[in-house]
Design a protein around this motif. Sequence first.
Motif, short mmCIF file in Angstrom:
data_model
loop_
_atom_site.label_atom_id
_atom_site.label_comp_id
_atom_site.label_asym_id
_atom_site.label_seq_id
_atom_site.Cartn_x
_atom_site.Cartn_y
_atom_site.Cartn_z
N VAL A 59 -4.63 -5.00 3.02
CA VAL A 59 -5.09 -6.39 3.17
C VAL A 59 -3.98 -7.40 2.87
CG1 VAL A 59 -7.56 -5.95 2.89
CG2 VAL A 59 -6.20 -6.34 0.86
N GLY A 60 -2.79 -7.11 3.38
CA GLY A 60 -1.68 -8.04 3.26
C GLY A 60 -0.94 -8.01 1.94
N ARG A 61 -1.24 -7.03 1.08
CA ARG A 61 -0.59 -6.97 -0.23
C ARG A 61 0.16 -5.66 -0.41
NH1 ARG A 61 -1.65 -11.09 -3.33
NH2 ARG A 61 -3.38 -12.45 -2.77
N PRO A 62 1.40 -5.72 -0.91
CA PRO A 62 2.16 -4.48 -1.14
C PRO A 62 1.57 -3.69 -2.30
CG PRO A 62 3.38 -6.36 -2.00
CD PRO A 62 2.18 -6.92 -1.28
N VAL A 63 1.42 -2.40 -2.09
CA VAL A 63 0.75 -1.53 -3.07
C VAL A 63 1.56 -0.26 -3.27
CG1 VAL A 63 -1.37 -0.23 -3.59
CG2 VAL A 63 -1.51 -2.39 -2.31
N VAL A 64 1.67 0.17 -4.52
CA VAL A 64 2.18 1.50 -4.83
C VAL A 64 0.99 2.36 -5.25
CG1 VAL A 64 3.53 2.90 -6.45
CG2 VAL A 64 4.52 0.83 -5.44
N VAL A 65 0.76 3.45 -4.54
CA VAL A 65 -0.36 4.35 -4.82
C VAL A 65 0.17 5.53 -5.63
CG1 VAL A 65 -2.13 5.82 -3.81
CG2 VAL A 65 -1.51 3.67 -2.69
N SER A 66 -0.52 5.84 -6.73
CA SER A 66 -0.07 6.93 -7.59
C SER A 66 -1.16 7.97 -7.80
CB SER A 66 0.37 6.39 -8.96
OG SER A 66 0.67 7.47 -9.84
N SER A 67 -0.79 9.24 -7.57
CA SER A 67 -1.66 10.37 -7.91
C SER A 67 -0.95 11.26 -8.93
CB SER A 67 -1.99 11.17 -6.65
OG SER A 67 -0.81 11.70 -6.06
N ASP A 68 0.07 10.71 -9.58
CA ASP A 68 0.83 11.44 -10.59
C ASP A 68 0.18 11.21 -11.96
OD1 ASP A 68 2.80 11.92 -12.70
OD2 ASP A 68 4.25 12.16 -11.08
N PRO A 69 -0.35 12.25 -12.60
CA PRO A 69 -1.07 12.05 -13.87
C PRO A 69 -0.20 11.45 -14.97
CG PRO A 69 -0.75 14.40 -13.41
CD PRO A 69 -0.39 13.65 -12.16
N LYS A 107 -3.12 12.52 3.40
CA LYS A 107 -2.02 12.64 4.36
C LYS A 107 -0.73 12.07 3.80
CE LYS A 107 -4.93 12.43 8.51
NZ LYS A 107 -5.34 11.58 9.67
N ARG A 108 -0.82 10.96 3.10
CA ARG A 108 0.39 10.33 2.57
C ARG A 108 0.92 11.06 1.34
NH1 ARG A 108 -2.32 7.57 5.70
NH2 ARG A 108 -1.50 5.86 6.98
N MET A 109 0.03 11.64 0.56
CA MET A 109 0.50 12.47 -0.56
C MET A 109 1.30 13.67 -0.03
SD MET A 109 -2.91 12.51 -3.02
CE MET A 109 -2.36 13.99 -3.84
N LYS A 110 0.79 14.25 1.05
CA LYS A 110 1.48 15.41 1.65
C LYS A 110 2.83 15.01 2.22
CE LYS A 110 0.75 19.18 4.97
NZ LYS A 110 -0.20 19.76 5.97
N TYR A 166 4.68 12.01 1.52
CA TYR A 166 5.60 11.29 0.65
C TYR A 166 5.64 11.79 -0.80
CZ TYR A 166 5.25 7.86 4.46
OH TYR A 166 5.26 7.24 5.69
N GLY A 167 4.60 12.53 -1.22
CA GLY A 167 4.53 12.95 -2.61
C GLY A 167 3.50 12.14 -3.38
N PRO A 168 3.45 12.31 -4.71
CA PRO A 168 2.39 11.68 -5.52
C PRO A 168 2.55 10.17 -5.72
CG PRO A 168 3.92 12.84 -6.94
CD PRO A 168 4.33 13.16 -5.53
N LEU A 169 3.70 9.62 -5.33
CA LEU A 169 3.93 8.18 -5.49
C LEU A 169 4.43 7.64 -4.15
CD1 LEU A 169 3.72 6.47 -8.16
CD2 LEU A 169 6.21 6.51 -8.22
N PHE A 170 3.68 6.71 -3.56
CA PHE A 170 4.13 6.15 -2.28
C PHE A 170 3.72 4.69 -2.17
CE2 PHE A 170 -0.09 7.95 -1.39
CZ PHE A 170 -0.72 6.94 -0.66
N CYS A 171 4.38 3.97 -1.28
CA CYS A 171 4.07 2.55 -1.09
C CYS A 171 3.36 2.35 0.24
CB CYS A 171 5.32 1.69 -1.17
SG CYS A 171 6.52 1.95 0.16
N THR A 172 2.56 1.30 0.28
CA THR A 172 1.83 0.93 1.49
C THR A 172 1.53 -0.56 1.41
OG1 THR A 172 -0.12 1.42 2.86
CG2 THR A 172 -0.42 1.51 0.49
N ASN A 173 0.75 -1.04 2.35
CA ASN A 173 0.31 -2.44 2.31
C ASN A 173 -1.16 -2.48 2.71
OD1 ASN A 173 -0.27 -5.24 3.40
ND2 ASN A 173 1.81 -5.53 2.60
#
Length: 476
Positions: free
Chosen positions: A78-88, A64-67, A69-76
């Motif tokens: 367990v209390g930690r900031p995370v950048v999720v990447s699906s960009d090869p 859902k978030r890839m759709k 925001y795209g292949p790179l998005f931020c979230t949080n």
Amino acid sequence: MYWSVWCCVVSLFIASIIHWVYKWRNPKCNGKLPPGSMGFPLIGETIQFFIPSKSLDVSSFIRKRMKKYGPLFCTNLVGRPVVVSSDPDVNHYIFQQEGRLVEIWYLDSFARLVGQDASQSTAAAGYVHKYLRNLVLAHFGTEVLKDKLLSKAEDMIRTRLHDWSKLPALEFKTCVSSMVFDFTAIELFSYDMKKMGENFSERFTNIIQAVASFPLNIPGTTFHKCLKNQKEAIKLIRDVLNERKVSPESRKGDFLDQIVDDMKKEKFLSDDFIVLVMFGILLASFETISATITLAVKLLIENPLVMQELIEEHDAILKNRENSNSGISWKEYKSMTFTHQVINEALRLASVAPGILRRAIKDIQVNGYTIPAGWTIMVVPAALQLSPDAFVDPLTFNPSRWKDMGVGVVVKNFIPFGGGSRLCAGAEFTKVLMTTFFHVLVTNYRLTKIKGGQIARSPALTFGNGLHINISKKHG
């Protein structure tokens, strides 16, 4: 007057809450953050992350978030900031920056299970990592597999399958997990099932449930139960270590003996470090192998034409064997072309690890965005390995796709064993175990699915109430 003071206090309190929420949702960044949402204060989007998706596809949270925001998005999480990447391309770059821009990292749940403090750097120094990698390869690498482990694995697998064939039905993954765990533990520290208890492997099966769970350590939670199992497992491993150190006659010439010998010259090899290394190897190895074998068997049962091609390859090997009673040779193992394609396809579809984590040491500039120092970076294998941009009909079980697979696609989109300098040293060990298992299985037994096997990602790969099958001998 009192009313005015009270109103002032309440107003200040509300203002501070609003400010805190604003800062949570708009983290400090020396540049432009990737798009996304930090979710609710303290818990972020953790609850959504752990909601199961009843599909082999990428988890609904990621999809859902890839759709959106795209292949790179931020979230949080367990209390930690995370950048999720699906960009090869981004992922490939991140893996190449080990020790320069990023370091290895764990979510709090896994960090606490392996005894790490996630608030501190978990990156092993280059020397320590090199030492451990060489030690693993010395006991589980290609030469040892050729000379010893291939035949030992075949003997163990033949014994287990023979025992399973006597049962009217079995929960397949549980049995395979136990088999893989026992074999790995024997090579690590000469695991004695009678001495340590048959339920030792069950403790690890229970522990793995906490790897991707909310680290809430209160009675009744999954994480609390798993921590209890972890403490018991750690104690058993520590007892074996202590016995080796004080009783030379207990030495077995295994992985543990080697690391105990090295304690005399390597200062970083403390008792705690050794116990956690052993614990980590066991935890990392058996789940990946057992989950992938289980998925492969499920898919083979559901795809009889693929199963038939696999059977034909192994029957041909038996016919060409000079001595029909001999075991698998290394040459035969390397010649099993279609089997390796089946394994690659199972590894691609399984994507057992929900994410491969790194932590940014410095601010990282990618695709016009900034990943702030201290943030976690999550590379999602499933998003790469199930991408329609890299694989035609990505959710279809099609081993033949690997016949003409381009190197560029494999390097950036197929990462079942990680990437960069942290590429898993046990990759060949995994492939040998799986290949040997399929050889013994398809040349001697028939499989019938009884029930279960409903696939889900939560976010790790699971099989609902289990895959229950019957294994019967082909001859006699």
